[in-house]
Design a protein around this motif. Structure first.
Motif, PDB file in Angstrom:
ATOM      1  N   ASP A 213      18.930 -15.018 -56.218  1.00 63.11           N
ATOM      2  CA  ASP A 213      18.794 -15.833 -54.944  1.00 63.11           C
ATOM      3  C   ASP A 213      17.631 -16.698 -54.941  1.00 63.11           C
ATOM      4  O   ASP A 213      17.873 -17.878 -54.287  1.00 63.11           O
ATOM      5  N   MET A 214      16.657 -16.286 -54.996  1.00 65.58           N
ATOM      6  CA  MET A 214      15.131 -17.235 -55.096  1.00 65.58           C
ATOM      7  C   MET A 214      15.435 -18.286 -55.959  1.00 65.58           C
ATOM      8  O   MET A 214      14.651 -19.311 -55.545  1.00 65.58           O
ATOM      9  N   ALA A 215      15.849 -18.278 -56.972  1.00 63.66           N
ATOM     10  CA  ALA A 215      15.858 -18.980 -58.272  1.00 63.66           C
ATOM     11  C   ALA A 215      16.954 -20.152 -57.824  1.00 63.66           C
ATOM     12  O   ALA A 215      16.775 -21.382 -58.117  1.00 63.66           O
ATOM     13  N   MET A 216      18.103 -19.900 -57.084  1.00 68.67           N
ATOM     14  CA  MET A 216      19.124 -20.828 -57.005  1.00 68.67           C
ATOM     15  C   MET A 216      19.380 -21.575 -55.664  1.00 68.67           C
ATOM     16  O   MET A 216      19.732 -22.583 -55.475  1.00 68.67           O
ATOM     17  N   TYR A 217      18.420 -21.029 -54.698  1.00 66.40           N
ATOM     18  CA  TYR A 217      18.828 -21.411 -53.422  1.00 66.40           C
ATOM     19  C   TYR A 217      17.554 -22.040 -52.695  1.00 66.40           C
ATOM     20  O   TYR A 217      16.321 -21.459 -52.956  1.00 66.40           O
ATOM     21  N   ASP A 218      17.772 -23.126 -52.036  1.00 63.09           N
ATOM     22  CA  ASP A 218      16.620 -23.588 -50.990  1.00 63.09           C
ATOM     23  C   ASP A 218      15.949 -22.746 -50.030  1.00 63.09           C
ATOM     24  O   ASP A 218      16.795 -21.835 -49.764  1.00 63.09           O
ATOM     25  N   PRO A 219      15.291 -22.926 -49.401  1.00 63.44           N
ATOM     26  CA  PRO A 219      14.894 -22.061 -48.189  1.00 63.44           C
ATOM     27  C   PRO A 219      15.573 -21.956 -47.030  1.00 63.44           C
ATOM     28  O   PRO A 219      15.703 -21.012 -46.521  1.00 63.44           O
ATOM     29  N   GLU A 220      16.673 -23.007 -47.041  1.00 64.22           N
ATOM     30  CA  GLU A 220      17.491 -23.062 -45.773  1.00 64.22           C
ATOM     31  C   GLU A 220      18.882 -22.089 -46.374  1.00 64.22           C
ATOM     32  O   GLU A 220      19.761 -22.267 -45.688  1.00 64.22           O
TER      33      GLU A 220
END
Length: 457
Positions: free
Chosen positions: A145-152
């Motif tokens: 999740d941290m790798a694939m998604y931006d802070p939003e």
């Protein structure tokens, strides 16, 4: 290990210049992993550095300056801390950490009074190995999740690219770098990934810029030091929260069982450290002292708002390469970590690291945790062809990774890793053929020695 093979013995004090260099090595070795834990759990990185430093100093004092070990943030507690903070916030996680620290203390007391035999019965490799695998694989979705998604929370090709570049740098450092540099691939990955992320425009440097402005606009030495040093965001019991009102049995059931697993890991670390240094630390100063040191360090962290602490394999690796076993070098690393924890611009730089960079590092790191559980089974020659072993490991893996839970009441459940650990220990105690759970490796030999030395319970 022969005395002449040592560059510096446990009680040797290095000269100042060499002391600083050697201590910096240990700081770098623990740095990447230690700041990753608070990043994932929403805690302050500055507090994590400070609690790691104070915990290490406490550990050295409790072990009477005889065990050269550095303590950093424990990965085993990441998932339960995330679960607890989701419902009870950081104060809930601190209450859970305090309880885990108490478990260390009780185990240390029982070892002092009763020896090791009872603990070896509860925690053979067939239980501990699969639970460690669950800890690593249970965190896999967090890394992705941290790798694939931006802070939003939106899918981002840019962020995923940053994560993959970070992962590639970490892998290259792990495989091709030698000596001390081969021990700090996480640090290389974070630095390299940060630089690449900066070129992609995903690094928020506002905090660093603000701290730099404070420093450069200082009009006096006093003002400069006031801007340079910054008190971390401590979370202190009775000042920031009332632990008695925060406590719940759900917090206890989530956090306490993990302490049992980390204690088993601690024993493994002490065995490795004893082999590296050439002394039996399980006998002198005694396993009860080193476990108590871990517990006190974890309790200290819970009083400050930091993650639970544990001994670090990376720092044991530094000892093995440098042959410098001085506890004063370890203590120097703790002092440096304490200094950085109170340095505003350093903490701001750490906090500016993008989630994608940490995600890239975590893909490898969480996989390594899972693989270390597999390695425990292999090193101890545990026979998975044995039906008993196969049943225990299979049940632990599916319950832990599958996310099973037992709902005890509206606000109380036992879930995930905690449940798998409890069921694993229970199965090991009730199923016949307990000796098979030790395998024929290191833990089997240790158990055999304990049986020969201690009277039957």
């Amino acid at each position: 290990m022969r005395k002449e093979q040592m560059v510096m013995d446990v009680q040797d004090v290095p000269k100042l210049g060499k002391w600083l260099t050697l201590s910096l090595q240990h700081l770098f070795a623990m740095f990447g992993a230690t700041i990753l834990v608070p990043f994932l759990t929403g805690m302050s990185q500055g507090v994590a550095l400070v609690s790691s430093a104070i915990g290490t100093i406490a550990y050295l004092l409790i072990t009477r300056g005889r065990v050269p070990a550095y303590l950093g943030s424990s990965f085993a507690f990441i998932a339960p801390i995330i679960a607890v903070t989701g419902s009870s916030g950081i104060p809930g996680a601190m209450v859970g950490s305090f309880l885990a620290g108490l478990v260390y203390g009780f185990v240390a007391l029982f070892i002092r009074l009763l020896g090791l035999r009872w603990l070896m019965k509860i925690l053979p490799p067939i239980v501990v190995g699969p639970v460690i695998i669950v800890i690593g694989l249970g965190l896999a979705s967090v890394a992705i999740d941290m790798a694939m998604y931006d802070p939003e929370g939106n899918y981002s090709t840019t962020h995923f690219t940053v994560a993959l570049v970070t992962l590639a740098i970490t892998i290259i450092a792990s495989i091709f770098f030698k000596g001390f540099f081969g021990l700090i691939p996480i640090l290389f990955g974070i630095i390299g990934g940060y630089i690449f992320a900066f070129t992609q425009g995903v690094v928020n440097t506002a905090g660093v810029a603000a701290e730099w402005t404070k420093l450069t606009s200082s009009q006096s030495i006093g003002e400069f030091f006031g801007a340079f040093f910054k008190v971390p965001d401590f979370v202190v019991p009775f000042a920031d929260y009332n632990p008695f009102t925060v406590f719940s049995w759900e917090i206890a059931l989530l956090m306490v069982p993990i302490a049992v697993v980390t204690i088993a890991e601690h024993i493994g670390d002490q065995m490795v450290l004893s082999k590296v240094v050439g002394r039996d630390f399980l006998q002198k100063p005694g396993l009860h002292r080193s476990i108590a040191g871990d517990g006190v360090a974890t309790i200290i962290a819970s009083f400050l708002g930091g993650p639970p602490n544990t001994t670090y394999g990376e720092n044991i690796g530094v000892l093995a390469i440098t042959r410098v076993f001085s506890v004063f070098v370890i203590g120097g690393a703790a002092v440096l970590a304490l200094f950085f924890g109170f340095t505003g611009i350093v903490v701001a730089a750490i906090e500016s690291i993008p989630g994608a960079v940490m995600g890239g590092v975590s893909i490898l790191l969480f996989g390594v945790i899972a693989s270390s559980g597999l390695r425990m089974l292999i090193d101890n020659q545990v026979d998975l062809g044995d039906k008993r072993n196969l049943i225990i490991s299979s049940v632990i893996l599916v319950i832990g990774i599958g996310g099973a839970f037992v709902q005890l009441s509206d606000n109380l459940q036992i879930a995930g890793m905690a449940l798998s650990a409890i069921i694993g220990v229970t199965l090991n105690l009730v199923l016949p053929g307990k000796e098979n759970g030790y395998g024929n490796g290191k833990m089997f030999e240790v158990n055999k020695e304990i049986k020969n030395e201690e009277p039957a319970a």
